[in-house]
Design a protein around this motif. Structure first.
Motif, PDB file in Angstrom:
ATOM      1  N   ALA A  40       0.705  -1.113   0.169  1.00 26.44           N
ATOM      2  CA  ALA A  40      -0.127   0.097   0.124  1.00 26.44           C
ATOM      3  C   ALA A  40       0.858   1.274   0.105  1.00 26.44           C
ATOM      4  O   ALA A  40       0.419   2.291  -0.559  1.00 26.44           O
ATOM      5  N   ASP A  41       1.931   1.201   0.648  1.00 25.78           N
ATOM      6  CA  ASP A  41       2.873   2.523   0.591  1.00 25.78           C
ATOM      7  C   ASP A  41       3.563   2.594  -0.620  1.00 25.78           C
ATOM      8  O   ASP A  41       3.826   3.843  -1.004  1.00 25.78           O
ATOM      9  N   SER A  42       3.714   1.657  -1.432  1.00 23.54           N
ATOM     10  CA  SER A  42       4.226   1.578  -2.701  1.00 23.54           C
ATOM     11  C   SER A  42       3.281   1.896  -3.671  1.00 23.54           C
ATOM     12  O   SER A  42       3.662   2.485  -4.983  1.00 23.54           O
ATOM     13  N   VAL A  43       1.918   1.954  -3.591  1.00 21.83           N
ATOM     14  CA  VAL A  43       0.955   2.316  -4.587  1.00 21.83           C
ATOM     15  C   VAL A  43       1.196   3.866  -5.041  1.00 21.83           C
ATOM     16  O   VAL A  43       1.287   4.095  -6.451  1.00 21.83           O
ATOM     17  N   SER A  44       1.312   4.825  -4.167  1.00 21.18           N
ATOM     18  CA  SER A  44       1.570   6.219  -4.616  1.00 21.18           C
ATOM     19  C   SER A  44       2.920   6.345  -5.443  1.00 21.18           C
ATOM     20  O   SER A  44       2.792   7.191  -6.132  1.00 21.18           O
ATOM     21  N   ARG A  45       3.872   5.319  -5.236  1.00 13.25           N
ATOM     22  CA  ARG A  45       4.906   5.908  -6.045  1.00 13.25           C
ATOM     23  C   ARG A  45       4.959   5.250  -7.709  1.00 13.25           C
ATOM     24  O   ARG A  45       5.887   5.451  -8.740  1.00 13.25           O
ATOM     25  N   ASN A  46       3.959   4.264  -7.640  1.00 14.58           N
ATOM     26  CA  ASN A  46       3.758   3.494  -9.075  1.00 14.58           C
ATOM     27  C   ASN A  46       2.417   3.599  -9.613  1.00 14.58           C
ATOM     28  O   ASN A  46       2.361   2.964 -10.940  1.00 14.58           O
ATOM     29  N   VAL A  47       1.298   4.219  -9.170  1.00 11.77           N
ATOM     30  CA  VAL A  47       0.239   4.364  -9.864  1.00 11.77           C
ATOM     31  C   VAL A  47       0.120   5.429 -10.759  1.00 11.77           C
ATOM     32  O   VAL A  47       0.778   6.549 -10.697  1.00 11.77           O
ATOM     33  N   ASP A  48      -0.651   5.147 -12.055  1.00  8.82           N
ATOM     34  CA  ASP A  48      -0.937   6.066 -13.006  1.00  8.82           C
ATOM     35  C   ASP A  48      -1.772   7.180 -12.434  1.00  8.82           C
ATOM     36  O   ASP A  48      -2.861   6.802 -11.541  1.00  8.82           O
ATOM     37  N   GLY A  95      -9.910   6.434 -11.902  1.00 12.16           N
ATOM     38  CA  GLY A  95     -10.433   7.907 -11.875  1.00 12.16           C
ATOM     39  C   GLY A  95      -9.374   8.730 -11.498  1.00 12.16           C
ATOM     40  O   GLY A  95      -9.014   9.822 -12.436  1.00 12.16           O
ATOM     41  N   ASP A  96      -8.947   8.718 -10.465  1.00  9.66           N
ATOM     42  CA  ASP A  96      -7.978   9.698  -9.662  1.00  9.66           C
ATOM     43  C   ASP A  96      -6.874   8.853  -9.114  1.00  9.66           C
ATOM     44  O   ASP A  96      -7.001   8.124  -7.963  1.00  9.66           O
ATOM     45  N   GLY A  97      -5.400   8.910  -9.702  1.00 10.78           N
ATOM     46  CA  GLY A  97      -4.493   7.861  -9.060  1.00 10.78           C
ATOM     47  C   GLY A  97      -4.192   8.394  -7.826  1.00 10.78           C
ATOM     48  O   GLY A  97      -4.054   7.503  -6.771  1.00 10.78           O
ATOM     49  N   LYS A  98      -4.086   9.632  -7.462  1.00 12.20           N
ATOM     50  CA  LYS A  98      -3.565  10.019  -6.128  1.00 12.20           C
ATOM     51  C   LYS A  98      -4.625   9.675  -5.079  1.00 12.20           C
ATOM     52  O   LYS A  98      -4.223   9.344  -3.782  1.00 12.20           O
ATOM     53  N   LEU A  99      -5.878   9.973  -5.501  1.00 17.21           N
ATOM     54  CA  LEU A  99      -6.800   9.818  -4.390  1.00 17.21           C
ATOM     55  C   LEU A  99      -7.082   8.235  -4.223  1.00 17.21           C
ATOM     56  O   LEU A  99      -7.392   7.842  -3.033  1.00 17.21           O
ATOM     57  N   ALA A 100      -6.916   7.563  -5.339  1.00 19.56           N
ATOM     58  CA  ALA A 100      -7.299   6.085  -5.117  1.00 19.56           C
ATOM     59  C   ALA A 100      -6.024   5.430  -4.248  1.00 19.56           C
ATOM     60  O   ALA A 100      -6.211   4.716  -3.189  1.00 19.56           O
ATOM     61  N   SER A 101      -4.742   5.928  -4.297  1.00 20.09           N
ATOM     62  CA  SER A 101      -3.638   5.500  -3.740  1.00 20.09           C
ATOM     63  C   SER A 101      -3.711   6.082  -2.099  1.00 20.09           C
ATOM     64  O   SER A 101      -3.587   5.136  -1.224  1.00 20.09           O
ATOM     65  N   MET A 102      -4.274   7.056  -1.807  1.00 23.66           N
ATOM     66  CA  MET A 102      -4.549   7.352  -0.540  1.00 23.66           C
ATOM     67  C   MET A 102      -5.561   6.775   0.211  1.00 23.66           C
ATOM     68  O   MET A 102      -5.464   6.318   1.429  1.00 23.66           O
ATOM     69  N   ILE A 103      -6.452   6.306  -0.514  1.00 27.12           N
ATOM     70  CA  ILE A 103      -7.609   5.579   0.169  1.00 27.12           C
ATOM     71  C   ILE A 103      -7.187   4.306   0.342  1.00 27.12           C
ATOM     72  O   ILE A 103      -7.516   3.639   1.322  1.00 27.12           O
ATOM     73  N   LEU A 104      -6.414   3.477  -0.708  1.00 25.57           N
ATOM     74  CA  LEU A 104      -5.910   2.208  -0.443  1.00 25.57           C
ATOM     75  C   LEU A 104      -4.952   2.266   0.717  1.00 25.57           C
ATOM     76  O   LEU A 104      -4.938   1.277   1.589  1.00 25.57           O
ATOM     77  N   ARG A 105      -4.281   3.355   0.833  1.00 26.29           N
ATOM     78  CA  ARG A 105      -3.257   3.358   1.766  1.00 26.29           C
ATOM     79  C   ARG A 105      -4.049   3.376   3.599  1.00 26.29           C
ATOM     80  O   ARG A 105      -3.367   2.681   4.269  1.00 26.29           O
ATOM     81  N   VAL A 106      -5.054   4.154   3.706  1.00 26.36           N
ATOM     82  CA  VAL A 106      -5.814   4.327   4.812  1.00 26.36           C
ATOM     83  C   VAL A 106      -6.471   2.957   4.777  1.00 26.36           C
ATOM     84  O   VAL A 106      -6.309   2.298   6.005  1.00 26.36           O
ATOM     85  N   MET A 107      -7.114   2.355   3.981  1.00 25.90           N
ATOM     86  CA  MET A 107      -7.718   0.958   4.394  1.00 25.90           C
ATOM     87  C   MET A 107      -6.649  -0.212   4.660  1.00 25.90           C
ATOM     88  O   MET A 107      -7.150  -0.820   5.512  1.00 25.90           O
ATOM     89  N   ALA A 108      -5.618  -0.131   3.867  1.00 21.86           N
ATOM     90  CA  ALA A 108      -4.633  -0.983   4.197  1.00 21.86           C
ATOM     91  C   ALA A 108      -4.226  -0.895   5.769  1.00 21.86           C
ATOM     92  O   ALA A 108      -4.033  -1.996   6.436  1.00 21.86           O
ATOM     93  N   ASN A 109      -3.843   0.471   6.269  1.00 23.91           N
ATOM     94  CA  ASN A 109      -3.172   0.360   7.323  1.00 23.91           C
ATOM     95  C   ASN A 109      -4.029   0.063   8.417  1.00 23.91           C
ATOM     96  O   ASN A 109      -3.968  -0.717   9.478  1.00 23.91           O
ATOM     97  N   TRP A 110      -5.392   0.545   8.519  1.00 27.73           N
ATOM     98  CA  TRP A 110      -6.562   0.227   9.473  1.00 27.73           C
ATOM     99  C   TRP A 110      -6.955  -1.259   9.586  1.00 27.73           C
ATOM    100  O   TRP A 110      -6.832  -1.867  10.773  1.00 27.73           O
ATOM    101  N   THR A 111      -6.985  -1.725   8.212  1.00 29.55           N
ATOM    102  CA  THR A 111      -7.093  -3.300   8.224  1.00 29.55           C
ATOM    103  C   THR A 111      -5.826  -4.156   8.910  1.00 29.55           C
ATOM    104  O   THR A 111      -6.326  -5.060   9.536  1.00 29.55           O
ATOM    105  N   CYS A 112      -4.784  -3.822   8.641  1.00 27.77           N
ATOM    106  CA  CYS A 112      -3.867  -4.484   9.175  1.00 27.77           C
ATOM    107  C   CYS A 112      -3.458  -4.140  10.669  1.00 27.77           C
ATOM    108  O   CYS A 112      -2.840  -4.882  11.124  1.00 27.77           O
TER     109      CYS A 112
END
Length: 222
Positions: free
Chosen positions: A61-69, A74-91
């Motif tokens: 999840a931390d690597s998504v923001s550096r590799n996402v298009d 729809g919006d790569g930056k927003l999607a990477s932030m959402i994925l990171r928040v979900m991953a962190n709290w789920t983990c």
């Protein structure tokens, strides 16, 4: 990004399979007695799947923001932030599950520690080290994800205890080899595996005496 998607898929499949095995493991603990003392350290293996899942998912999840298009979902930056928040709290939940299995495994060894002399060395003692390395790795990942110095300090303390445990286990292994408790015929936890049975000394003596008596009788007849 394709590698991250594939890695997350495989990590999810592995953890879901581990959940099914967890169910069988907990059912056995609730309906039967604890494993015998020599194989009880293997209970720490239950810590591994949760710990490595936490470390893997947070890292991806931390690597998504550096590799996402930019156009990803729809919006790569927003999607990477959402994925990171979900991953962190789920983990965070899964990290707590790893600690729960750790404390269950520690509690299962309490009765062995109270016995006089404890229990003898077996190769399952390495389960004190390697599965718990997953918990240490997950602790550092959680501390980094939430920027918590307290959790990172706990990870450092756990690392020190893990190194001490590794040194003790290796020392006990060398002692067991010296005392011929492992890597020796009819010794170790796998001494009867595949029907193996070392010949006893009495059988060797009887065979030798039979051969000598037979050889001497033939020489007398001749």
């Amino acid at each position: 990004m394709d590698i991250i998607i594939g890695g997350f898929t495989l990590q999810g499949v592995g953890f879901l399979v581990a959940l099914m095995i967890y169910a069988s493991f907990i059912y056995r603990l609730m309906t039967q007695k604890l494993p015998q003392a020599s194989s009880r350290p293997g209970m720490f293996v239950s810590v591994g799947p949760s710990g490595f899942t936490v470390a893997g998912v947070i890292g991806m999840a931390d690597s998504v923001s550096r590799n996402v298009d930019e156009g990803f979902m729809g919006d790569g930056k927003l999607a990477s932030m959402i994925l990171r928040v979900m991953a962190n709290w789920t983990c965070l939940w899964i990290w707590g599950l790893a600690f729960w299995f750790f404390f269950v495994s520690v509690g299962a060894h309490w009765s062995c520690a109270r016995q006089h002399g404890g229990f003898g060395f077996s190769m399952t003692w390495f389960s004190f080290v390697f599965p718990n390395s997953a918990l240490v790795t997950a602790t550092f990942a959680i501390g980094k994800a939430f920027r918590s110095k307290a959790i990172e300090i706990i990870g450092c303390i756990m690392t020190c205890f893990l190194i001490i445990a590794w040194v003790l286990v290796v020392g006990m292994m060398m002692r067991a080899i010296q005392k011929k408790e492992i890597l020796w015929p009819q010794q170790g936890e796998d001494k009867d595996e595949d029907g193996f049975k070392a010949p006893e000394k009495t059988e060797r003596r009887s065979t030798l005496s039979t051969w000598v008596s037979g050889h001497s009788s033939k020489s007398n007849k001749s």
